[in-house]
Design an enzyme around this catalytic site. Structure first.
Site, mmCIF file in Angstrom:
data_model
loop_
_atom_site.group_PDB
_atom_site.id
_atom_site.type_symbol
_atom_site.label_atom_id
_atom_site.label_comp_id
_atom_site.label_asym_id
_atom_site.label_seq_id
_atom_site.Cartn_x
_atom_site.Cartn_y
_atom_site.Cartn_z
ATOM 1 N N GLY A 49 0.845 -1.186 0.000
ATOM 2 C CA GLY A 49 0.000 0.000 0.000
ATOM 3 C C GLY A 49 0.880 1.236 0.000
ATOM 4 C CD GLN A 54 3.528 5.922 2.850
ATOM 5 O OE1 GLN A 54 2.562 5.317 2.408
ATOM 6 N NE2 GLN A 54 4.582 5.304 3.366
ATOM 7 C CB CYS A 94 5.899 2.514 7.452
ATOM 8 S SG CYS A 94 5.237 3.959 6.612
ATOM 9 C CG LEU A 95 7.230 1.413 1.394
ATOM 10 C CD1 LEU A 95 6.639 1.639 0.016
ATOM 11 C CD2 LEU A 95 8.366 0.410 1.339
ATOM 12 C CG HIS A 136 0.193 1.141 7.839
ATOM 13 N ND1 HIS A 136 1.235 0.761 8.649
ATOM 14 C CD2 HIS A 136 0.740 1.965 6.901
ATOM 15 C CE1 HIS A 136 2.354 1.353 8.227
ATOM 16 N NE2 HIS A 136 2.079 2.079 7.160
ATOM 17 C CD GLU A 137 -0.793 2.310 2.984
ATOM 18 O OE1 GLU A 137 -0.547 3.509 2.751
ATOM 19 O OE2 GLU A 137 0.082 1.476 3.175
ATOM 20 C CG HIS A 140 0.652 6.863 5.792
ATOM 21 N ND1 HIS A 140 1.799 7.334 6.376
ATOM 22 C CD2 HIS A 140 0.879 5.544 5.560
ATOM 23 C CE1 HIS A 140 2.680 6.348 6.486
ATOM 24 N NE2 HIS A 140 2.148 5.247 6.006
HETATM 25 NI NI NI Z 1 3.165 3.409 5.883
#
Ligand code: NI
Length: 182
Positions: A49, A54, A94-95, A136-137, A140
């Site tokens: 995702g 991000q 998380c990226l 989670h997404e 953000h």
């Molecule tokens: Ni993340």
């Protein structure tokens, strides 16, 4: 299409509340180009995702692709309704927070109402690990990172580097905790 640079923890854009998109913005050709970039970036970084903040765009849109062989879902202006508040724990990554894993407990079943690519209202109900991915997404979009949701207790290690996670915390086959990297 282009692969975007991913904002890492500490970048202020990750702490902003993303603004909602209008119907006109959603239907504009420039938005399609952006979504292609977002998707290509998610694939390139091997995520399940990715949320627009991000890649430094503070707008309310995210892509989820879980399970990995599923069609990617684009959610615009999403809202979560918790359907089952029983908490489930997964190790998340998380990226924007590379090399770190954290054990996060979240409601196990949710409904997400959102607009699709055509600005039409849609709804999806997800449970288990998929529910964690969506939460989670969508966090953000509120400027929330998974590390904010970790519960610290004396003697426990709910945050770990990937190497130590693999060595000490990776779930055994019969555990119900999985891992997430987005
Ligand atoms: Ni993340």
């Amino acid at each position: 299409m282009a692969i975007r640079k991913i904002a890492r923890m500490g970048h202020p854009v990750l702490r902003q509340k993303a603004r909602e998109l209008s119907r006109e913005e959603i239907l504009a050709p420039a938005f399609k180009t952006f979504l292609n970039d977002l998707f290509e970036t998610m694939v390139d970084y091997d995520g399940v995702g990715l949320a627009a903040p991000q890649v430094c765009e503070s707008i309310s849109v995210a892509i989820v692709q879980y399970p990995v062989d599923a069609e990617p879902v684009v959610v615009i202006n999403p809202k979560i309704t918790v359907l089952d508040d029983k908490k489930q724990g997964y190790w998340e990554g998380c990226l924007s927070i590379p090399e770190i894993r954290g054990l996060v407990y979240r409601p196990r079943k949710i409904k997400v109402d959102y607009l699709d690519l055509h600005a039409n209202p849609q709804s999806v109900t997800v449970e288990g690990f998929g529910a964690t991915v969506f939460q989670h997404e969508l966090d953000h979009l509120d400027g929330v990172l998974f590390i904010d949701r970790i519960e610290y207790k004396p003697g426990a290690s709910p945050v770990s580097f990937v190497e130590e996670y693999s060595r000490y915390h990776a779930p055994k086959e019969d555990d119900d905790v999985g891992e997430l990297d987005d």
